[in-house]
Design an enzyme around this catalytic site. Structure first.
Site, PDB file in Angstrom:
ATOM      1  N   ASP A  57       0.874  -1.161   0.000  1.00  0.00           N
ATOM      2  CA  ASP A  57       0.000   0.000   0.000  1.00  0.00           C
ATOM      3  C   ASP A  57       0.922   1.225   0.000  1.00  0.00           C
ATOM      4  O   ASP A  57       2.095   1.126   0.359  1.00  0.00           O
ATOM      5  CB  ASP A  57      -0.884  -0.031   1.243  1.00  0.00           C
ATOM      6  CG  ASP A  57      -1.742   1.204   1.369  1.00  0.00           C
ATOM      7  OD1 ASP A  57      -2.330   1.625   0.366  1.00  0.00           O
ATOM      8  OD2 ASP A  57      -1.806   1.759   2.482  1.00  0.00           O
ATOM      9  N   ASP A  64      -0.192   5.083   0.820  1.00  0.00           N
ATOM     10  CA  ASP A  64      -0.493   6.083   1.841  1.00  0.00           C
ATOM     11  C   ASP A  64      -0.503   5.455   3.233  1.00  0.00           C
ATOM     12  O   ASP A  64      -1.138   4.421   3.455  1.00  0.00           O
ATOM     13  CB  ASP A  64      -1.843   6.722   1.558  1.00  0.00           C
ATOM     14  CG  ASP A  64      -1.847   7.514   0.248  1.00  0.00           C
ATOM     15  OD1 ASP A  64      -2.566   8.502   0.173  1.00  0.00           O
ATOM     16  OD2 ASP A  64      -1.123   7.122  -0.702  1.00  0.00           O
ATOM     17  N   GLU A 120      -1.655  10.680   4.028  1.00  0.00           N
ATOM     18  CA  GLU A 120      -2.659  10.304   3.040  1.00  0.00           C
ATOM     19  C   GLU A 120      -2.672  11.415   1.994  1.00  0.00           C
ATOM     20  O   GLU A 120      -2.999  12.571   2.302  1.00  0.00           O
ATOM     21  CB  GLU A 120      -4.035  10.172   3.698  1.00  0.00           C
ATOM     22  CG  GLU A 120      -4.146   9.047   4.718  1.00  0.00           C
ATOM     23  CD  GLU A 120      -4.240   7.671   4.063  1.00  0.00           C
ATOM     24  OE1 GLU A 120      -4.792   7.580   2.944  1.00  0.00           O
ATOM     25  OE2 GLU A 120      -3.770   6.698   4.676  1.00  0.00           O
ATOM     26  N   ARG A 179     -14.715  11.975  -1.673  1.00  0.00           N
ATOM     27  CA  ARG A 179     -13.509  12.757  -1.370  1.00  0.00           C
ATOM     28  C   ARG A 179     -12.949  13.427  -2.622  1.00  0.00           C
ATOM     29  O   ARG A 179     -12.531  14.582  -2.589  1.00  0.00           O
ATOM     30  CB  ARG A 179     -12.458  11.857  -0.721  1.00  0.00           C
ATOM     31  CG  ARG A 179     -12.796  11.470   0.713  1.00  0.00           C
ATOM     32  CD  ARG A 179     -11.779  10.523   1.308  1.00  0.00           C
ATOM     33  NE  ARG A 179     -11.855   9.197   0.697  1.00  0.00           N
ATOM     34  CZ  ARG A 179     -10.989   8.220   0.941  1.00  0.00           C
ATOM     35  NH1 ARG A 179      -9.986   8.407   1.759  1.00  0.00           N
ATOM     36  NH2 ARG A 179     -11.133   7.052   0.351  1.00  0.00           N
ATOM     37  N   LYS A 198      -7.131  -4.723  -5.280  1.00  0.00           N
ATOM     38  CA  LYS A 198      -5.754  -4.958  -4.835  1.00  0.00           C
ATOM     39  C   LYS A 198      -5.433  -6.447  -4.813  1.00  0.00           C
ATOM     40  O   LYS A 198      -4.370  -6.872  -5.285  1.00  0.00           O
ATOM     41  CB  LYS A 198      -5.539  -4.353  -3.445  1.00  0.00           C
ATOM     42  CG  LYS A 198      -5.446  -2.836  -3.420  1.00  0.00           C
ATOM     43  CD  LYS A 198      -5.100  -2.337  -2.020  1.00  0.00           C
ATOM     44  CE  LYS A 198      -4.971  -0.824  -1.993  1.00  0.00           C
ATOM     45  NZ  LYS A 198      -4.448  -0.319  -0.714  1.00  0.00           N
TER      46      LYS A 198
END
Length: 414
Positions: free
Chosen positions: A201, A203, A210, A246, A335
């Site tokens: 991953d 962030d 982030e 977001r 993922k």
């Protein structure tokens, strides 16, 4: 004419004392003179004090003479020696146990004290394991320069089968929180030291931020976006929904801001060392991120990362973010799918893969990988991952892969 049967005997020799060059050679020379077969041998050194064990087999008629000569040699070299006969049945039972039900437990922290090691080994004993070997993977702590080695990791080689693996994992998890130590419990099979693909991953794993929060701050919507991010990472909100909400809040932000953020990304402790070792050892490295490709590609250029899969922000003709994204969202399901795909492309068995992440959307790939590691993760992620690192930097992954400081070097160079 009646056939004469030569009676054979197994003898275990234990030698302890001050280590010195030529000791093993001298013992072997005596055994060789009497045609002894070496059935097993092992040695450990702690602060120049050795413990050497040799199990040999030879004709019973000559065993007394061999032990006498070994005793003289030990006296000459200033070490202690002891002998134990091993019966045929006892030996065969021991042989039958070798290579079966073997595990590796690693205990890691900024430093390890007796109370921490004692608590960890108590759990091992409760589960019925026998400790066959103990190895320190990290360098020794300096008294005069305590900042020289900022981590400690000990590897226990175990024989047996856990009585209750779920209970054992729960106890390790409790100790981790109470005593600031990390655990890795792995089956000791051929894949453990043959990992070939590692997926990260980005962030809050490779970087200590982030990126979407950084962008939001620049657009004056930091509080709103952080609240959605935290809810999503705790698994309280669908990732795709939270992501779209977001990104919409980023509308109107000039794209030039992204480069400024990329140039000042706070790299997680241990990443430089970890990447140097992984590249040197031929690992394939991937970023599988719910963040943005712009920042993933920045890290790709910096560290020579092989694959980057993340989310693409749409940029309008005016050079500003539109508040929309391009293509399929990289969420937790994606993922895990990408990990399998890259493994297939690289012809790597899934058992040889590693996944490292901190959020709820990393759990699918952490569960899919041969070795899944939660890194400074949220409580839900730690509770569901078999391995976790919470006390040291990201280079702690190296010890879970079996690397030792003695051949890594302080900067990770082999």
């Amino acid at each position: 004419m009646e056939e004469v049967t030569t009676r054979m005997e197994q003898i275990l020799v234990r030698i302890t004392g001050q280590d010195r060059p030529g000791l093993t050679a001298a013992v072997m020379a005596l055994l060789a003179k009497h045609n002894a077969q070496i059935l097993d041998i092992g040695q450990a050194d702690i602060h120049s004090t050795l413990s050497l064990g040799i199990l040999f087999r030879m004709e019973e008629a000559h065993a007394g003479q061999v032990m006498k000569e070994l005793l003289f040699k030990a006296t000459e070299m200033g070490v202690n020696i002891g002998f134990s006969p091993i019966g045929d049945d006892e030996y065969e039972e021991w042989v039958g146990q070798q290579g079966k039900n073997r595990y590796i437990l690693m205990v890691m922290g900024r430093q390890l004290e007796a109370r921490q090691i004692g608590a960890a080994t108590a759990i091992i004993a409760e589960q019925g394991f026998n400790i066959d070997g103990i190895v320190r993977l990290t360098g020794r702590k300096s008294i005069r320069n305590p900042a020289k080695h900022v981590r400690a990791c000990i590897e226990f080689s175990l024989r047996g089968e856990p009585r209750d693996r779920q209970e054992m994992q729960a106890n390790f998890l409790r100790l981790s929180a109470e005593m600031e130590i990390d655990f890795s419990f792995q089956r000791d099979d051929m894949f453990r030291r043959m990992r070939r693909l590692i997926c990260f991953d980005m962030d809050s794993t490779l970087i200590q931020t982030e990126c979407i929060d950084e962008l939001a701050e620049r657009n004056g919507v930091g509080a709103e976006v952080r609240a959605i991010t935290e809810s999503a990472m705790r698994g309280e909100m669908d990732f795709k929904e939270s992501f779209a909400r977001r990104v919409a809040l980023l509308k109107g932000l000039d794209v030039s801001v992204m480069q400024d953020i990329a140039d000042h990304l706070p790299i997680t402790e241990g990443v430089d060392r970890l990447m140097a070792v992984l590249k040197r050892c031929g690992y394939k490295i991937a970023i599988l991120s719910g963040g943005f490709t712009f920042f993933g590609e920045h890290l790709q250029r910096k560290y020579g990362i092989d694959y980057v899969y993340a989310n693409e922000l749409e940029v309008g003709d005016d050079g500003k973010l539109t508040g929309r994204y391009v293509g399929e969202i990289v969420d937790g399901h994606r993922k895990a799918e990408l990990l399998r795909l890259i493994a297939q492309v690289e012809r790597v068995n899934l058992a040889q893969t590693i996944a490292v992440g901190d959020g709820a959307n990393d759990l699918p790939m952490i569960s899919e990988a041969g070795l899944g590691i939660a890194f400074h993760a949220k409580p839900r992620v730690v509770a569901n991952a078999k391995q976790s690192i919470n006390t040291v930097g990201l280079d702690g992954v190296l010890y879970f892969l079996g690397f030792k400081d003695s051949y890594l070097g302080e900067q990770g160079k082999l």
